[in-house]
Write an enzyme that holds these catalytic residues in place. Sequence first.
Site, short mmCIF file in Angstrom:
data_model
loop_
_atom_site.label_atom_id
_atom_site.label_comp_id
_atom_site.label_asym_id
_atom_site.label_seq_id
_atom_site.Cartn_x
_atom_site.Cartn_y
_atom_site.Cartn_z
N CYS A 269 0.82 -1.21 0.00
CA CYS A 269 0.00 0.00 0.00
C CYS A 269 0.85 1.25 0.00
O CYS A 269 0.93 1.97 1.01
CB CYS A 269 -0.94 -0.02 1.21
SG CYS A 269 -2.23 -1.21 0.97
N TYR B 54 20.92 -8.13 -1.69
CA TYR B 54 20.19 -7.09 -0.97
C TYR B 54 18.69 -7.06 -1.33
O TYR B 54 18.06 -6.01 -1.28
CB TYR B 54 20.83 -5.71 -1.20
CG TYR B 54 22.29 -5.68 -0.82
CD1 TYR B 54 22.69 -5.72 0.51
CD2 TYR B 54 23.29 -5.64 -1.80
CE1 TYR B 54 24.03 -5.73 0.86
CE2 TYR B 54 24.64 -5.64 -1.46
CZ TYR B 54 25.00 -5.68 -0.12
OH TYR B 54 26.32 -5.68 0.22
N1 LLP Z 1 32.55 -4.88 3.16
C1 LLP Z 1 32.02 -3.88 3.87
C2 LLP Z 1 32.75 -3.35 5.01
C3 LLP Z 1 30.76 -3.37 3.51
O1 LLP Z 1 30.25 -2.37 4.22
C4 LLP Z 1 30.06 -3.92 2.41
C5 LLP Z 1 28.75 -3.43 2.02
C6 LLP Z 1 30.67 -4.98 1.71
C7 LLP Z 1 31.93 -5.42 2.10
C8 LLP Z 1 30.02 -5.63 0.53
O2 LLP Z 1 29.79 -4.75 -0.50
P1 LLP Z 1 29.30 -5.32 -1.93
O3 LLP Z 1 30.42 -6.15 -2.49
O4 LLP Z 1 28.09 -6.15 -1.69
O5 LLP Z 1 29.00 -4.12 -2.74
N2 LLP Z 1 21.98 -2.29 0.58
C9 LLP Z 1 22.80 -1.65 -0.44
C10 LLP Z 1 24.24 -2.04 -0.33
C11 LLP Z 1 24.86 -1.73 1.01
C12 LLP Z 1 26.27 -2.18 1.09
C13 LLP Z 1 26.78 -2.06 2.48
N3 LLP Z 1 28.11 -2.53 2.66
C14 LLP Z 1 22.23 -2.01 -1.80
O6 LLP Z 1 21.21 -2.68 -1.87
O7 LLP Z 1 22.78 -1.58 -2.82
#
Ligand code: LLP
Length: 433
Positions: free
Chosen positions: A362, A391
């Site tokens: 909604c 995510y």
């Molecule tokens: N290492 C650290 C310290 C992080 O803070 C993160 C992600 C990663 C690794 C992994 O990052 P990746 O490889 O997945 O980009 N919810 C958001 C993304 C938040 C990411 C937070 N930290 C989205 O849906 O795009």
Amino acid sequence: MPLLFGTAKFNEQEHLTIGGCDTVVLAEKYGTPLFVYDVAHVRERARGFKQTFNSLGVKNKVIYASKAFCCLAMYKLLEEEELGCDVVSGGELYTAIKGGMSPENIEFHGNNKTKEELSYAVDQNVGMIIIDNFYEIDLLSTILKEKGKQQKVMFRITPGVDAETHEYILTGQVDSKFGFDVMSGQATDALEKILADENLLLKGAHCHIGSQIFSAEGFLAAVEKMLLILNDWKKTFGYTVDILNMGGGFGVQYTEADDPLEPEAFVKAIVNGVKDQCELLDYAFPEIWIEPGRSIIAEAGTTIYSIGSQKVIPDVRHYVSVDGGMGDNIRPALYDAVYDGFLANRISTEATQESRIVGKYCESGDVLIKNIDLPPMNPEDLFAMTSTGAYGYSMANNYNRNLKPAVVFVENGQDKLAVRRETFEDLIALDCE
Ligand code: LLP
């Protein structure tokens, strides 16, 4: 032909298959919305990172960021692929341990780990705690003294690099809630404090510049800054890191418009960058760790929705509603994330109708795809939204008391339920009368 990832194909019945499993059959068996994970694709991405380091002869650890998606079956898969994992809460740590991750391969992150969470991590003998702030230095130190234990730690530094990505997922810049800032001298103060504490065994430094980054430039800038700082510390304190942890953030493809580097190219660029800087500064080449989340799991995931109601406003818009939405994928609403998709049960029908895919929540903002050309649709047609593996489920919620979807892993023609669908009973399980 739509953009297909991993093992995704169409069969003679013009149905989407993933991992050799017909998604129409999966939808019948498990219901919709359904997250389908292509296990072979996860393995390929994991190996892409790991084998590149190994082929370059670089000591490494590839640590999957649990926050992108985790469940017991995912941790089993990580163990099989010899990846580590990072956790950012007691809940992720609990799941990782229950999922069979060896504690040595778990690292614990977070800007506000509680006393209970840190105690739990120490009791479980996690391999590494990444200290984020001064409060945590004291808290962890006290816990370790009480328990008479020592703990391997790194500390997180914000090197002051602006990567080109959405503001909410940018983390390496000075004005960030994460880590010790270099410019103000806080990182150096933290180093002195940690080195002086005999319960904290400092193994190295960590940085994470952001998420969904397409090119190597930001990582190279971060490598350069990190090594300049590390070299200063070597001169001042005689301290040299064993491990340099460059975090995650490697970008993926959501639509044709996205053009990220492959895992192999990211690793090569980082390794070469570190080598160049180490040679230039005569610094001992450290072990390199990375923390990919999205780049391992995003493209492996596809969400199968059933089409329900449609609303056509002449000359304005054609709305197509699916049986999920912002509860199972909040990214379009939260970050303006753009996704792609197609009908999973009849690919050849020509896409003649400009449509807006909306969810059942909604909220007018419950839009999954703003504009997409699709064939004319009937109720119960299946819509496959691609690259939803990161995510999506991990940020799922029960808004409007809708149920969280089921998650199924598929590989070599076999399907295996990884997370069952929620039930109404689950919804009231925590309610007290
Ligand atoms: N290492 C650290 C310290 C992080 O803070 C993160 C992600 C990663 C690794 C992994 O990052 P990746 O490889 O997945 O980009 N919810 C958001 C993304 C938040 C990411 C937070 N930290 C989205 O849906 O795009």
